[in-house]
Design an enzyme around this catalytic site. Sequence first.
Site, short mmCIF file in Angstrom:
data_model
loop_
_atom_site.label_atom_id
_atom_site.label_comp_id
_atom_site.label_asym_id
_atom_site.label_seq_id
_atom_site.Cartn_x
_atom_site.Cartn_y
_atom_site.Cartn_z
N SER A 122 101.55 -29.62 50.84
CA SER A 122 102.24 -28.40 51.15
C SER A 122 103.16 -28.47 52.52
CB SER A 122 101.03 -28.02 51.70
OG SER A 122 100.23 -27.41 50.16
N HIS A 137 101.85 -26.72 57.29
CA HIS A 137 101.90 -25.61 56.01
C HIS A 137 103.90 -24.90 57.51
CE1 HIS A 137 99.64 -25.26 52.96
NE2 HIS A 137 99.09 -26.12 53.29
#
Length: 351
Positions: free
Chosen positions: A122, A174
Site C-alpha cells: 500500500s 500509506h
Amino acid sequence: MQKLKPYSITSIALIGICIVVALLSRLGESEEFLRTLFIADPDHPGLSDVLSGQIWRLITPIFIHFNFMHIIFNMLWVWDLGRRIDREKGARFYIGFVVVSAVVSNLAQYVVSQSPFFGGMSGVVYGLFGYLWIRGRLDKNFNTGMRKETVHMMLAWLVLCWTGLLGPIANWAHLAGLLVGVVWAYLETRFTDVTNIAQVADPTRLSGKQNLVYLSSADILNIEAQRSWVKEHYLPDAQHKFDTATGKLHIIDAILRQKPLAARPQQEQDALEIVFADALVQETGLGWATIDDDDRRTLVLVTADAPLVIFGLVPATRLLSDKGLPEVAEVFATTVQSIRQMMQERATPVP
C-alpha cells in the site's frame, strides 16, 4: 496505429513475488517464514538487523500480505498504476521509484509504531498514485493523470484507514508513500530543464483510449477566445504587432511583468500557453491538433508532414526564469532549437 502493451513486466514481477510470499507464508500466518522479510526480527532491537547488513529488510515488507482482500486490492492498483508509470517513465524509473517509496514508507511505519509486524504494497501504491496525481496536474506534457473520482476515492480511503474502523493498518506507510510520490512529482516538474520542454511523443506512445484528432469547432473557439485576451493587452493601434511571433513574445513578456504568474488564474495561464504555442507554429511550421481520450482533450502541436511528431504545449510556469523574471525570448529560442533537433532525429516514419 500500434497500441501499447497492456501490461508491465515490472508490475508482473512485483505481483508474482507477492503471490509467492502470500502462499509460502499462508497469508501472513507463518511468522517463522516472515522473520527474514520483516523490517526487523521481532526478537532483535531497532534496526540492528539492517545495520548488520540485512538491507533487504528495508524493502521486503512490501511483499507481505495478511489476507485475501489485502493482496487483491494492492495488486489491482500495482497493475493499473504501475503500467502507467512504466509507459511514461520506463522500467528503470519504475523500479527505482518502488525501491525508494518502499524504503521510506517501511521506515516511517516502523519508526513510529516500533513494531515490525506490518506489511503490504500500500505504501508503494500511494506513492505511485501521488506521483501520477501531481505530475498530471503540474505538467501538461505528461500523458497520464488521475481522474478526480479516483483521487477522491484514494484520499477518502486514506482518511478512513486512519479512523481505526478497518482494524490495524500501516497508516504511516500509506502517508509516507503518498508524500514520496507528491514531492517527487513536484520536484521533477519544478526542476525539469527547459531544454526538455518539447517532449516528443509519436502515436505509438498513445494508449488505446487516446486518439490524435484535428481541432473541433469548440477547440477553435476556445483557442481564439484565449488569443483575444492576450491580444487585447496591446493598444488598438498596435494590435497588428500580434500577427508576428516576435509581437506575441513581447506581449507575453509584458503580461508576466505586469502581474506575477502565481497570482493569475488558470485560464490566463492557459491563454499564455496558447499564444506562446502560436509563436512556435509560426517559427517552426508545426500545426495544431488534440489528443482525445476518455478523460480530457489535450492540445498539442504536430508536424505537418511525415514523420509525424507530437509536441506538448510549454507550461506557463516554464516561461519564468529561476529568478522569477520573464525570459520569454530565451525560452522560445531554446524550445525552437529543441523542436528542430527532435524533428531532424526522427528519421523513421510512423507506420
